[in-house]
Write an enzyme that holds these catalytic residues in place. Structure first.
Site, PDB file in Angstrom:
ATOM      1  N   CYS A 137       0.826  -1.213   0.000  1.00  0.00           N
ATOM      2  CA  CYS A 137       0.000   0.000   0.000  1.00  0.00           C
ATOM      3  C   CYS A 137       0.858   1.260   0.000  1.00  0.00           C
ATOM      4  O   CYS A 137       0.671   2.154  -0.817  1.00  0.00           O
ATOM      5  CB  CYS A 137      -0.927  -0.015   1.212  1.00  0.00           C
ATOM      6  SG  CYS A 137      -1.777   1.552   1.446  1.00  0.00           S
ATOM      7  N   CYS A 193      -1.355   1.721  -3.177  1.00  0.00           N
ATOM      8  CA  CYS A 193      -2.363   2.779  -2.992  1.00  0.00           C
ATOM      9  C   CYS A 193      -1.786   4.190  -2.919  1.00  0.00           C
ATOM     10  O   CYS A 193      -2.283   5.103  -3.576  1.00  0.00           O
ATOM     11  CB  CYS A 193      -3.140   2.544  -1.697  1.00  0.00           C
ATOM     12  SG  CYS A 193      -3.481   0.833  -1.329  1.00  0.00           S
ATOM     13  N   LYS A 222       0.190   5.374  -6.063  1.00  0.00           N
ATOM     14  CA  LYS A 222      -0.816   5.394  -7.130  1.00  0.00           C
ATOM     15  C   LYS A 222      -1.706   6.629  -7.019  1.00  0.00           C
ATOM     16  O   LYS A 222      -1.943   7.350  -7.980  1.00  0.00           O
ATOM     17  CB  LYS A 222      -1.651   4.101  -7.052  1.00  0.00           C
ATOM     18  CG  LYS A 222      -2.773   3.918  -8.037  1.00  0.00           C
ATOM     19  CD  LYS A 222      -4.090   4.569  -7.677  1.00  0.00           C
ATOM     20  CE  LYS A 222      -4.680   4.244  -6.356  1.00  0.00           C
ATOM     21  NZ  LYS A 222      -5.232   2.915  -6.216  1.00  0.00           N
ATOM     22  N   TYR A 239      -8.900  -3.341 -11.174  1.00  0.00           N
ATOM     23  CA  TYR A 239      -8.595  -2.062 -10.530  1.00  0.00           C
ATOM     24  C   TYR A 239      -7.310  -1.459 -11.085  1.00  0.00           C
ATOM     25  O   TYR A 239      -7.257  -0.307 -11.495  1.00  0.00           O
ATOM     26  CB  TYR A 239      -8.308  -2.286  -9.042  1.00  0.00           C
ATOM     27  CG  TYR A 239      -9.431  -2.492  -8.079  1.00  0.00           C
ATOM     28  CD1 TYR A 239      -9.835  -1.456  -7.243  1.00  0.00           C
ATOM     29  CD2 TYR A 239     -10.033  -3.730  -7.925  1.00  0.00           C
ATOM     30  CE1 TYR A 239     -10.810  -1.647  -6.273  1.00  0.00           C
ATOM     31  CE2 TYR A 239     -11.015  -3.929  -6.963  1.00  0.00           C
ATOM     32  CZ  TYR A 239     -11.397  -2.884  -6.140  1.00  0.00           C
ATOM     33  OH  TYR A 239     -12.357  -3.079  -5.189  1.00  0.00           O
ATOM     34  N   GLU A 283      -7.035   1.852 -13.414  1.00  0.00           N
ATOM     35  CA  GLU A 283      -6.475   3.054 -12.782  1.00  0.00           C
ATOM     36  C   GLU A 283      -5.232   3.533 -13.543  1.00  0.00           C
ATOM     37  O   GLU A 283      -5.097   4.725 -13.846  1.00  0.00           O
ATOM     38  CB  GLU A 283      -6.123   2.765 -11.315  1.00  0.00           C
ATOM     39  CG  GLU A 283      -7.365   2.600 -10.454  1.00  0.00           C
ATOM     40  CD  GLU A 283      -7.054   2.275  -8.999  1.00  0.00           C
ATOM     41  OE1 GLU A 283      -5.900   1.923  -8.688  1.00  0.00           O
ATOM     42  OE2 GLU A 283      -7.974   2.382  -8.161  1.00  0.00           O
ATOM     43  N   HIS A 298     -27.282  21.361  -0.929  1.00  0.00           N
ATOM     44  CA  HIS A 298     -27.389  21.926  -2.271  1.00  0.00           C
ATOM     45  C   HIS A 298     -26.446  23.102  -2.462  1.00  0.00           C
ATOM     46  O   HIS A 298     -26.270  23.886  -1.532  1.00  0.00           O
ATOM     47  CB  HIS A 298     -28.841  22.391  -2.470  1.00  0.00           C
ATOM     48  CG  HIS A 298     -29.113  22.869  -3.855  1.00  0.00           C
ATOM     49  ND1 HIS A 298     -29.191  22.018  -4.933  1.00  0.00           N
ATOM     50  CD2 HIS A 298     -29.313  24.123  -4.325  1.00  0.00           C
ATOM     51  CE1 HIS A 298     -29.439  22.731  -6.021  1.00  0.00           C
ATOM     52  NE2 HIS A 298     -29.518  24.013  -5.675  1.00  0.00           N
ATOM     53  N   GLU A 326     -26.227  15.165  -3.478  1.00  0.00           N
ATOM     54  CA  GLU A 326     -27.624  15.370  -3.069  1.00  0.00           C
ATOM     55  C   GLU A 326     -28.576  14.475  -3.867  1.00  0.00           C
ATOM     56  O   GLU A 326     -29.672  14.145  -3.413  1.00  0.00           O
ATOM     57  CB  GLU A 326     -28.034  16.839  -3.192  1.00  0.00           C
ATOM     58  CG  GLU A 326     -28.129  17.363  -4.605  1.00  0.00           C
ATOM     59  CD  GLU A 326     -28.540  18.848  -4.662  1.00  0.00           C
ATOM     60  OE1 GLU A 326     -29.625  19.179  -4.159  1.00  0.00           O
ATOM     61  OE2 GLU A 326     -27.764  19.654  -5.202  1.00  0.00           O
TER      62      GLU A 326
END
Ligand code: NDP
Length: 452
Positions: free
Chosen positions: A43, A48, A51, A178, A182, A435, A440
């Site tokens: 990681c 991760c 990346k 993934y 990516e 908003h 939303e």
């Protein structure tokens, strides 16, 4: 019998480090940890973290286009890959240092060496030292899988992507998961002409079909060539770089080929088989709900067990193990309703069941919307956001949520809390919108688009 350690951890990645720290600092255990590479594991060092920093780097050209549409007089100059890479390396050094000091502060003894098992209570380090321990935790992670095709050695894996001497001009990414998706987006964003081959019908298998289609379309609209139903059969050196022959009969030249064709557990060569630790078909260590193997003193967490291969899951597994064994709090790692994000551009966030899986399970309602978000619509861009809720007709619970949008990873993290708590569609409905935001839309989906 007295042991040198109460716990010996093999592997200094996310799962191993968490387990070591909790066992030592909160469980009062004497803990040793061996890591053959760099502390922090996949990681932090080659996954991760670097990346995500590359995802950030690759997003600026599109941001600058947007800025121009908003009236700013800006132009993107050239991307200085060596400068970025040097800063990245510095950041990884800093993080590795932070991991080391965390472990040192917790009282964990670190051994910078490969460790193998000699028996159910003994590890031998590459230095020749041996240590005994009441418990041994295998947290050795995984490594990239490279298909066995002629010329495969000409390609690279994700491990090498952070150390490239220069950016390629035309890259081929092989795979549809993934990592492939990516990196296809990262390379494209950094100005590299990018082609992705995937052997199946649609990239990102396992995610909701509509969401996958949405990501794939958006990637192609941005300029990435995705060829599904196409696999690589042969690579060879050519005057312009690497010639790639594919199953569709095509032959194209690239100057970088990235194999993002899955990962395999690091479970061989450490002496597990001879001790009677049970292994699965993919080489994963088989463990029970408490991460215990068939040998009572040996436990395993993280990618080497191939349960859900995500850092936060490995961390939870490591923590649950330490709580169970060293703090007297029997804890099972919870693998239910784990959210994740794919850092493609646009991002995809997902939790729970896909529409396809949910309708096999029970009668459902599907709520979905797709719209042009304000920020990019203003700039005349055609980017679309997609949000989808899968709702049980019987319990009204939201069974799945799928978002394709800028920052979908951030959104799904928050939606995940509600869904983990068992929120119903009516709970979403009675939540007042914030908003103007994209998210939303998740609380204003009034009518199901279909029932199944
Ligand atoms: P994935 O399992 O996601 O994808 C592997 C891809 O390679 C699939 O498309 C698969 O095809 C293809 N493939 C496998 N074998 C071959 C072959 N022999 N020839 C051609 N194609 C092949 O693995 P990744 O390596 O992308 O990622 C590993 C894991 O790491 C992920 O599952 C995830 O858990 C984790 N991860 C998470 C990230 C995140 O959270 N953002 C980022 C990166 C990794 P097929 O679909 O047909 O099997």
């Amino acid at each position: 019998m007295t042991f040198d350690y109460d716990l010996f951890v093999i592997g200094g990645g996310s799962g191993g480090v968490r387990a070591a720290r909790i066992a030592a600092a909160e469980g009062g255990a004497r803990v040793g940890l061996a890591e053959e590479s760099r502390m922090g594991g996949t990681c932090v060092i080659r996954g991760c973290v670097p990346k995500k920093l590359m995802v950030f780097a690759s997003g600026f050209p599109a941001d600058l286009d947007l800025a121009r549409a908003y009236g700013w007089d800006v132009t993107a100059g050239a991307f200085d890959w060596p400068r970025f890479r040097t800063t990245l390396e510095g950041e990884l050094d800093r993080l590795e240092g932070a991991y080391r000091s965390t472990l040192a502060n917790a009282g964990v003894t670190m051994h910078d060496a490969r460790a193998v098992l000699e028996d159910a209570h003994t590890v031998r380090l590459a230095t020749g030292e041996t240590f005994t321990a009441a418990h041994i935790l295998i947290a050795t992670g995984g490594h990239p899988f490279r298909p066995d095709i002629p010329g495969a050695e000409l390609g690279v894996t994700s491990n090498e992507m952070f150390h490239l001497p220069a950016l390629p001009k035309h890259a081929l990414v092989v795979g549809g998961g993934y990592i492939a998706s990516e990196f296809a987006c990262i390379l494209h964003g950094l100005g590299v002409k990018t082609t992705q081959y995937y052997r199946g019908a649609q990239i990102l298998r396992g995610f909701d079909d509509e969401a996958r289609g949405h990501v794939s379309t958006a990637m192609q609209e941005r300029g990435i060539t995705i060829r599904c139903g196409t696999d690589l059969i042969h690579l060879e050196k050519s005057p312009g770089g690497i010639c790639a022959k594919a199953t569709d009969g095509s032959q194209h030249e690239f100057d970088l080929v990235l194999f993002a064709t899955g990962r395999v557990p690091n479970s061989t060569g450490i002496g597990l088989q001879t001790l009677g630790v049970q292994m699965g078909r993919r080489g994963q260590i088989v463990v029970d709900d408490y991460s215990q193997t068939a040998v009572p003193s040996i436990f395993a967490v993280g990618d080497v067990t191939d349960r859900i291969n995500l850092t936060p899951v490995a961390i939870r597994e490591g923590h649950a193990f330490a709580d169970t064994v060293f703090r007297g709090i029997p804890t099972k790692a919870d693998h239910d309703l784990v959210a994740s994000a794919v850092f493609t551009q646009p991002e995809m966030g997902a939790i729970g069941l896909t529409e396809e899986a949910a309708r096999e399970q029970e009668p459902i309602e599907v709520y979905a919307t797709s719209f042009r978000p304000m920020k990019t619509a203003f700039a005349g861009r055609t980017d679309r956001v997609m949000m989808k809720l899968i709702v049980s007709q019987g319990s009204r619970r939201v069974l799945g949520c799928h978002i394709v949008a800028p920052d979908a990873g951030e959104m799904i993290q928050l939606a995940a809390i509600a869904i983990k708590m068992g929120a119903t569609k009516e709970d979403f409905d009675r939540t007042v919108a914030v908003h103007p935001t994209m998210a939303e839309e998740l609380v204003t989906l009034r009518k199901p688009i279909r029932r199944a």
